[in-house]
Structure formats: C-alpha cells, structure tokens
Enzyme design. Structure first.
Site, short mmCIF file in Angstrom:
data_model
loop_
_atom_site.label_atom_id
_atom_site.label_comp_id
_atom_site.label_asym_id
_atom_site.label_seq_id
_atom_site.Cartn_x
_atom_site.Cartn_y
_atom_site.Cartn_z
N ASP A 1 11.37 -8.38 -39.34
CA ASP A 1 12.54 -8.96 -39.26
C ASP A 1 12.58 -9.90 -40.35
O ASP A 1 12.59 -9.53 -41.55
CB ASP A 1 12.58 -9.66 -37.76
CG ASP A 1 13.88 -10.20 -37.44
OD1 ASP A 1 14.93 -9.71 -37.16
OD2 ASP A 1 14.14 -11.75 -37.51
N HIS B 1 13.87 -3.16 -31.47
CA HIS B 1 13.49 -4.06 -32.65
C HIS B 1 12.28 -4.81 -32.78
O HIS B 1 11.65 -4.78 -33.61
CB HIS B 1 14.65 -5.09 -32.55
CG HIS B 1 14.57 -6.03 -33.81
ND1 HIS B 1 14.70 -5.75 -35.05
CD2 HIS B 1 14.24 -7.36 -33.86
CE1 HIS B 1 14.37 -6.81 -35.82
NE2 HIS B 1 14.26 -7.64 -35.18
#
Length: 302
Positions: free
Chosen positions: A113, A283
């Site tokens: 991320d 994610h």
C-alpha cells in the site's frame, strides 16, 4: 504514542532512531548475520501488519519493520505548504536513515500500500541501497491518477476525500474514527476483518484513532496528489527507472486487479526484471495470506 505489546514480536527489539525531525520507531528481529529485509506498511496501519509474515522469515533475514513517518510511534514534522514533509521522497529518506543508524547500507525492500509507494521512491532515489524490491497491491501512483475514471473514483474514493484541504476530512473522520478505520480494514476486496487478530486490531485502533494520526494520513494522500506527482513526472522525463529486479503481488479481489495491469505498468518503470502474480486475496495480502506472502518473499529475496 506507546506501542501495544504484540506477542508475535517476541524475540524482536523495538528501537527508537533520532532523526532530524523527531524519533522514528522500528522493530528489529531475525538473524543478525543474515541479509536485511525492510518491510513497509501502508494506510491505515503500522508495522504490526507484518507480524505473521515476519515469523516465517526470522530464520532467513535480519528484519526491519519501521513505522512510517507520522504513523504508529514514529514522529511527523510540522506541515509544509506543499506537503513536502509527507512526500514519499521524505519518507524514503527516513527509511534509509533508520537502516543506516542500525548499520545497514544495503537491503531487500518490500512495501504494501503506501509503504509500496515509499519503497518505489526509495528504489529510484537510492538505487545503491536496494538489492531487490517487492511492491504489494499497488500500481505506480502517477499511472493510477492519470487513468482515473468514475469507476475507480468510486472504488478508491478515499484518494479524493483525504486530499481535501484541512481540516475537513480530519473532522469528518474524527467524528467516528474507529468506524472509519474498521471500514477501511474490511474493505477493498477483503470481505471483512476476520483476517485481523484482536490484538492487531487493538494496535491499529490505538495508533489511528488520534487527531494527529488522522491528520498525518490525510497529509500522506495530499502529498501523493501533489508533490509526489511532481517528483514522478520529473523522474519519467529524465528516464529514471527502478534499477533492481522487482516482484509485484496483488489481490485478485482488489481494486488494483480490477482496474489496472500491474505487471505491465511496473515493467514500464523498471530497468530490471519484473515478475509477479495475483493472489487469492483482497487488499491486505500480508495478513490475509501471510504464509504465501512470506513464501513469495523468501523465493525472491535471495
């Protein structure tokens, strides 16, 4: 901010490194005589993201798990008008300085991320430091912004909410920071928070649900929509590319998989060989699939 005890880090030590803008926190473990591997977390988390992956790698690497500037127990400097204090260039320099303070000049590097965006900038600005690079569930920032359409904006609305001028997003999130945090941790294809242990969730709540931490997160995104794009465009105009081999991992249920071609986009930014694949996750891959993540890193970081 005090860092809650997490039993998964038994055998690790918590270091505070004094940097010009304030202290940086880094957890260190693994084999002292092994090649160093730096693992960078993203939004809205801390180094605790890596707790399960780290346990699978302690026999292979000296592991450095820092909290990024302004996240967790690492300090953030005062705001700059152009948000330069939150630029990925500034955060990358922190990582280099923390590693150097621990006697490490060259290392393997992996970021998830926002940590992946810091790792990308670090590999560009300090190519001599990075032996190999892994980025998890991101495409290059500039490509993602330039290819934005209505569908992507709906899926990643936080990219456009958090960049609004202070204190609007800070005030809105601060109205119920815990609910906002839980929505993020359970979103982006993860299908809820069942992959997060209660102790890890407690650590994230303690770190995020503070006005200064919320502001830091907003500044991180403001920088990405401004000064980071300036740096990225300048680098591309100069022909700057990542020098080392790069591994790209992404979640097949996530937003990046839905809207982008990660391998093609990263190969365009790398002089080295790019490899990688989608993983059966959303994610938050290091927590959803810690063993598979660790195995992929162990095979690549040699």
């Amino acid at each position: 901010m005090s860092t809650p005890h997490t039993p998964w880090f038994d055998g690790f030590t918590l270091h505070t490194v004094d940097l010009p803008h304030g202290p940086a926190s880094v957890r260190v473990g693994g084999r002292a005589d092994a090649p160093a591997l730096v693992l960078l977390h993203g939004f809205p988390q801390t180094h605790v993201l890596w707790h399960r992956v780290a346990q699978h790698l302690v026999d292979r690497h000296r592991l450095l798990l820092p909290d990024l500037r302004g996240y967790g127990a690492s300090a953030a400097p005062p705001d700059a008008p152009d948000h330069a204090q939150a630029s990925k260039r500034a955060l990358a320099q922190d990582v280099v300085d923390v590693a150097a303070a621990l006697g490490i000049d060259r290392f393997f590097l992996c970021g998830h991320d926002r940590g992946g965006r810091v790792a990308h900038r670090l590999a560009l600005d300090h190519p001599q430091r990075v032996a190999r690079l892994c980025v998890i569930d991101i495409a290059p920032t500039l490509d993602m912004y330039e290819r934005t359409d209505m569908a992507f904006a709906r899926a990643y609305y936080h990219w456009f909410h958090l960049i609004q001028p202070a204190p609007l997003p800070e005030t809105m999130i601060g109205g119920n920071a815990r609910a906002y945090l839980h929505a993020k941790l359970g979103g982006w294809g993860t299908g809820g928070m069942s992959h997060i242990e209660p102790e890890a969730l407690q650590a994230y709540e303690a770190a995020f649900c503070r006005p200064e931490a919320i502001h830091t997160a907003c500044e991180d995104y403001r920088a990405s929509a401004g000064i980071d794009l300036v740096h990225d465009r300048a680098g591309r105009e100069q022909g700057q590319r990542i020098a080392c081999d790069t591994l790209v991992l992404w979640g097949e249920r996530g937003v990046v998989h839905r809207f982008f071609d990660p391998l093609a986009l990263w190969q365009a930014q790398c002089a080295g060989t790019v490899s990688g694949h989608a993983m059966p996750a959303g994610h938050f891959i290091p927590e959803e699939l810690p063993e598979a993540t660790a195995e992929a890193l162990a095979r690549f970081m040699v």
